[in-house]
Design a protein around this motif. Structure first.
Motif, PDB file in Angstrom:
ATOM      1  N   ILE A 187       0.829  -1.209   0.000  1.00 26.63           N
ATOM      2  CA  ILE A 187       0.000   0.000   0.000  1.00 26.63           C
ATOM      3  C   ILE A 187       0.867   1.264   0.000  1.00 26.63           C
ATOM      4  CG2 ILE A 187      -0.267   0.209   2.516  1.00 26.63           C
ATOM      5  CD1 ILE A 187      -3.223   0.945   1.989  1.00 26.63           C
ATOM      6  N   LYS A 188       2.101   1.132   0.458  1.00 31.85           N
ATOM      7  CA  LYS A 188       3.024   2.265   0.440  1.00 31.85           C
ATOM      8  C   LYS A 188       3.167   2.851  -0.960  1.00 31.85           C
ATOM      9  CE  LYS A 188       7.454   1.614   0.201  1.00 31.85           C
ATOM     10  NZ  LYS A 188       8.847   1.190   0.507  1.00 31.85           N
ATOM     11  N   TYR A 189       3.225   1.982  -1.982  1.00 36.61           N
ATOM     12  CA  TYR A 189       3.400   2.484  -3.349  1.00 36.61           C
ATOM     13  C   TYR A 189       2.211   3.332  -3.782  1.00 36.61           C
ATOM     14  CZ  TYR A 189       7.325  -0.734  -3.633  1.00 36.61           C
ATOM     15  OH  TYR A 189       8.509  -1.378  -3.399  1.00 36.61           O
ATOM     16  N   GLY A 190       1.024   2.977  -3.319  1.00 37.15           N
ATOM     17  CA  GLY A 190      -0.143   3.785  -3.629  1.00 37.15           C
ATOM     18  C   GLY A 190      -0.121   5.115  -2.898  1.00 37.15           C
ATOM     19  N   ILE A 191       0.206   5.081  -1.606  1.00 35.36           N
ATOM     20  CA  ILE A 191       0.197   6.294  -0.797  1.00 35.36           C
ATOM     21  C   ILE A 191       1.233   7.295  -1.292  1.00 35.36           C
ATOM     22  CG2 ILE A 191       0.561   7.222   1.524  1.00 35.36           C
ATOM     23  CD1 ILE A 191      -0.432   4.521   2.628  1.00 35.36           C
ATOM     24  N   LEU A 192       2.402   6.812  -1.696  1.00 35.31           N
ATOM     25  CA  LEU A 192       3.478   7.753  -2.050  1.00 35.31           C
ATOM     26  C   LEU A 192       3.406   8.270  -3.476  1.00 35.31           C
ATOM     27  CD1 LEU A 192       6.080   6.553  -3.931  1.00 35.31           C
ATOM     28  CD2 LEU A 192       6.355   5.115  -1.929  1.00 35.31           C
ATOM     29  N   ALA A 199      -6.421   3.326  -4.319  1.00 38.18           N
ATOM     30  CA  ALA A 199      -7.848   3.007  -4.350  1.00 38.18           C
ATOM     31  C   ALA A 199      -8.066   1.502  -4.527  1.00 38.18           C
ATOM     32  CB  ALA A 199      -8.537   3.790  -5.460  1.00 38.18           C
ATOM     33  N   TRP A 200      -7.231   0.870  -5.360  1.00 36.02           N
ATOM     34  CA  TRP A 200      -7.318  -0.593  -5.519  1.00 36.02           C
ATOM     35  C   TRP A 200      -7.027  -1.274  -4.185  1.00 36.02           C
ATOM     36  CZ3 TRP A 200      -4.157  -4.736  -4.665  1.00 36.02           C
ATOM     37  CH2 TRP A 200      -4.569  -5.964  -5.208  1.00 36.02           C
ATOM     38  N   CYS A 201      -6.029  -0.779  -3.467  1.00 38.42           N
ATOM     39  CA  CYS A 201      -5.687  -1.359  -2.169  1.00 38.42           C
ATOM     40  C   CYS A 201      -6.828  -1.194  -1.172  1.00 38.42           C
ATOM     41  CB  CYS A 201      -4.420  -0.703  -1.621  1.00 38.42           C
ATOM     42  SG  CYS A 201      -2.898  -1.174  -2.485  1.00 38.42           S
ATOM     43  N   GLU A 202      -7.507  -0.056  -1.216  1.00 40.27           N
ATOM     44  CA  GLU A 202      -8.656   0.124  -0.330  1.00 40.27           C
ATOM     45  C   GLU A 202      -9.688  -0.975  -0.535  1.00 40.27           C
ATOM     46  OE1 GLU A 202      -9.673   4.613   0.756  1.00 40.27           O
ATOM     47  OE2 GLU A 202      -9.558   4.324  -1.410  1.00 40.27           O
ATOM     48  N   GLU A 203      -9.889  -1.360  -1.788  1.00 41.58           N
ATOM     49  CA  GLU A 203     -10.906  -2.356  -2.120  1.00 41.58           C
ATOM     50  C   GLU A 203     -10.405  -3.785  -1.952  1.00 41.58           C
ATOM     51  OE1 GLU A 203     -14.098  -1.850  -2.994  1.00 41.58           O
ATOM     52  OE2 GLU A 203     -13.755   0.289  -2.574  1.00 41.58           O
ATOM     53  N   ASN A 204      -9.107  -4.003  -2.101  1.00 45.99           N
ATOM     54  CA  ASN A 204      -8.593  -5.373  -2.201  1.00 45.99           C
ATOM     55  C   ASN A 204      -7.535  -5.747  -1.170  1.00 45.99           C
ATOM     56  OD1 ASN A 204      -9.798  -6.383  -4.960  1.00 45.99           O
ATOM     57  ND2 ASN A 204      -9.085  -4.289  -5.321  1.00 45.99           N
ATOM     58  N   GLY A 205      -7.160  -4.814  -0.315  1.00 43.28           N
ATOM     59  CA  GLY A 205      -6.115  -5.088   0.646  1.00 43.28           C
ATOM     60  C   GLY A 205      -6.402  -6.282   1.535  1.00 43.28           C
ATOM     61  N   ALA A 206      -7.620  -6.377   2.016  1.00 39.07           N
ATOM     62  CA  ALA A 206      -7.981  -7.504   2.883  1.00 39.07           C
ATOM     63  C   ALA A 206      -7.870  -8.824   2.132  1.00 39.07           C
ATOM     64  CB  ALA A 206      -9.395  -7.313   3.418  1.00 39.07           C
ATOM     65  N   LYS A 207      -8.161  -8.811   0.825  1.00 36.47           N
ATOM     66  CA  LYS A 207      -8.030 -10.031   0.019  1.00 36.47           C
ATOM     67  C   LYS A 207      -6.570 -10.462  -0.091  1.00 36.47           C
ATOM     68  CE  LYS A 207     -11.989  -9.036  -3.021  1.00 36.47           C
ATOM     69  NZ  LYS A 207     -12.382  -8.791  -4.432  1.00 36.47           N
ATOM     70  N   ALA A 294      -7.240  10.328   7.540  1.00 34.30           N
ATOM     71  CA  ALA A 294      -8.142   9.298   8.066  1.00 34.30           C
ATOM     72  C   ALA A 294      -8.346   8.175   7.057  1.00 34.30           C
ATOM     73  CB  ALA A 294      -9.481   9.931   8.442  1.00 34.30           C
ATOM     74  N   ARG A 295      -8.382   8.535   5.785  1.00 34.68           N
ATOM     75  CA  ARG A 295      -8.552   7.517   4.740  1.00 34.68           C
ATOM     76  C   ARG A 295      -7.348   6.573   4.703  1.00 34.68           C
ATOM     77  NH1 ARG A 295      -9.314   9.012  -1.671  1.00 34.68           N
ATOM     78  NH2 ARG A 295      -9.466   6.856  -2.453  1.00 34.68           N
ATOM     79  N   ILE A 296      -6.156   7.130   4.820  1.00 36.29           N
ATOM     80  CA  ILE A 296      -4.943   6.304   4.858  1.00 36.29           C
ATOM     81  C   ILE A 296      -4.965   5.394   6.077  1.00 36.29           C
ATOM     82  CG2 ILE A 296      -2.438   6.400   5.222  1.00 36.29           C
ATOM     83  CD1 ILE A 296      -2.498   8.981   3.451  1.00 36.29           C
ATOM     84  N   CYS A 297      -5.322   5.953   7.209  1.00 30.28           N
ATOM     85  CA  CYS A 297      -5.390   5.168   8.441  1.00 30.28           C
ATOM     86  C   CYS A 297      -6.384   4.019   8.295  1.00 30.28           C
ATOM     87  CB  CYS A 297      -5.786   6.079   9.598  1.00 30.28           C
ATOM     88  SG  CYS A 297      -5.919   5.246  11.188  1.00 30.28           S
ATOM     89  N   ALA A 298      -7.549   4.300   7.717  1.00 31.24           N
ATOM     90  CA  ALA A 298      -8.571   3.268   7.555  1.00 31.24           C
ATOM     91  C   ALA A 298      -8.116   2.174   6.615  1.00 31.24           C
ATOM     92  CB  ALA A 298      -9.866   3.902   7.044  1.00 31.24           C
ATOM     93  N   ALA A 299      -7.458   2.553   5.530  1.00 33.10           N
ATOM     94  CA  ALA A 299      -6.998   1.555   4.558  1.00 33.10           C
ATOM     95  C   ALA A 299      -5.960   0.629   5.175  1.00 33.10           C
ATOM     96  CB  ALA A 299      -6.424   2.245   3.327  1.00 33.10           C
ATOM     97  N   ILE A 300      -5.098   1.166   6.005  1.00 40.30           N
ATOM     98  CA  ILE A 300      -4.096   0.345   6.683  1.00 40.30           C
ATOM     99  C   ILE A 300      -4.757  -0.523   7.750  1.00 40.30           C
ATOM    100  CG2 ILE A 300      -2.114   0.478   8.257  1.00 40.30           C
ATOM    101  CD1 ILE A 300      -1.155   2.879   6.568  1.00 40.30           C
ATOM    102  N   GLY A 343      -0.884  14.890  -0.508  1.00 39.03           N
ATOM    103  CA  GLY A 343      -2.133  14.237  -0.872  1.00 39.03           C
ATOM    104  C   GLY A 343      -1.873  12.754  -1.010  1.00 39.03           C
ATOM    105  N   ILE A 344      -2.911  11.984  -1.150  1.00 36.38           N
ATOM    106  CA  ILE A 344      -2.731  10.558  -1.387  1.00 36.38           C
ATOM    107  C   ILE A 344      -2.137  10.382  -2.776  1.00 36.38           C
ATOM    108  CG2 ILE A 344      -3.910   8.351  -1.672  1.00 36.38           C
ATOM    109  CD1 ILE A 344      -5.969   9.338   0.380  1.00 36.38           C
TER     110      ILE A 344
END
Length: 368
Positions: A187-192, A199-207, A294-300, A343-344
């Motif tokens: 997810i670091k690659y998305g955040i940076l 956005a893909w990580c938000e949807e698929n990270g748990a998978k 908060a969005r970053i925190c939630a995704a992690i 920004g994200i």
């Protein structure tokens, strides 16, 4: 199998991502192996899963694998174990044109790579990363190092591998905690630098963490491609581009030091928490919105990674964590650059951060 080239002047190499690569290691690595004897460095956990398969592949092709099996864990990245590794490689009569195989996670890859860098002024090595963190980050790019009393990765060298084989089958052997730690580097690659990937990580990270094969393959492919692009632009971290990969690491390394570089806090877990802190500090500075932080925190947090320092139950002050940061290898002329966010997907290097302000911020976080 997908193949990504890390394009470096005269020293480009491939990162191959797919299933069955370790069972096919002789074919994959064969052109780089000059002698019958093949030195392989691994740890006891990895050996239990993969030593037999790697041995079978190599012996069937006429090679003779020789294993050095080390203790697992961050404590293995030490002066003492480095000496053990180098002496063993000398006993194996490794020559400068030979290749050493690093079979394991980030600890084995960093340690083996550094040993290869200093042995006879530089030998070849091949990365066989078996953890998600190693596959998406530490096995690519040539940063090798050990830890010292002063801090993490303070003694090392830039030494690129000749080949990286990221076998997705190895991910099935990992406990959920290790998967979560590796996902932090995804997810670091998305955040940076990639809002769409975030956005893909938000949807698929748990998978990814739960073991979904398709999600894992996409995550590894995208992460490797991002890392390769950045390394090609700034191999030795001289222009600032590669420094962005340290997002979360300045805060994270301080937390690792405070917890004794132990299993109490895995490296990826520290990076995840460090990215949360970087996002919150960026919001405190007015660089990003509180909503983005908060969005970053939630995704992690959705990947079951801790997002609060308080969960570590540390008995320290913010100033103590800042003191650990003063040993950071990125210190330059007495100042410590921080990787913060506008920004994200928009990380930047801030060279004018007031460390007293960081300490006060960390005091607030410790009290949350």
């Amino acid at each position: 199998m997908s193949v990504t080239r890390v394009e470096l002047a005269g020293r480009s190499y491939e990162v191959r991502v797919g299933s069955g690569l370790l069972e096919d290691v002789a074919v994959q690595c064969g052109p780089l192996l000059r002698k019958q004897a093949v030195p392989i460095i691994t740890d006891a956990n990895v050996a239990a899963y993969w030593q037999e398969a790697v041995t079978g592949s190599l012996t069937a092709a006429g090679f003779e694998p020789h294993f050095l099996v080390l203790d697992p864990g961050e404590a293995t990245k030490s002066w003492q174990v480095l000496e053990q590794v180098v002496d063993w490689l000398l006993d194996q009569e490794v020559e400068r044109g030979d290749h050493i195989l690093a079979l394991g996670g980030g600890v084995i890859g960093d340690l083996t790579g550094f040993a290869a860098a200093i042995l006879k002024r530089g030998c070849g090595f091949i990365q066989l990363p078996t953890t998600l963190l190693a596959q998406v980050d530490s096995s690519v790019g040539g940063k090798t190092a050990i830890n010292t009393r002063a801090g993490k990765n303070l003694v090392g060298a830039f030494h690129q591998p000749s080949l990286v084989l990221a076998d997705l089958d190895a991910l099935a052997t990992l406990p959920s905690r290790e998967m979560g730690a590796g996902y932090a580097e995804v997810i670091k690659y998305g955040i940076l630098g990639d809002h769409a990937f975030f956005a893909w990580c938000e949807e698929n990270g748990a998978k990814v963490v739960a073991g979904d094969a398709a999600a894992q393959e996409y995550a590894v492919d995208q992460s490797v491609a991002a890392k390769a692009r950045i390394v090609a632009q700034d191999e030795r971290e001289t222009t600032g581009t590669r420094a962005l990969l340290n997002l979360g690491h300045t805060f994270g390394h301080a937390l690792e030091a405070e917890t004794g570089f132990s299993d109490r806090l895995l490296h990826g877990e520290a990076v995840a928490l460090g990215m949360v802190l970087a996002a919150r500090f960026s919001a405190r500075k007015g660089y990003i919105s509180q909503d983005d932080a908060a969005r970053i925190c939630a995704a992690i947090g959705n990947a079951l990674l801790t997002t609060e320092i308080a969960s570590l139950d540390l008995s320290c002050r913010g100033a103590d964590l800042v003191a650990h940061m003063l040993h950071d290898k990125k210190m330059d002329a007495g100042t410590l650059p921080f990787i913060l966010l506008r920004g994200i997907g928009e990380a930047f290097v801030d060279k004018h951060v007031d460390l007293a302000e960081v300490g006060a911020f960390l005091d607030e976080e410790l009290a949350r």
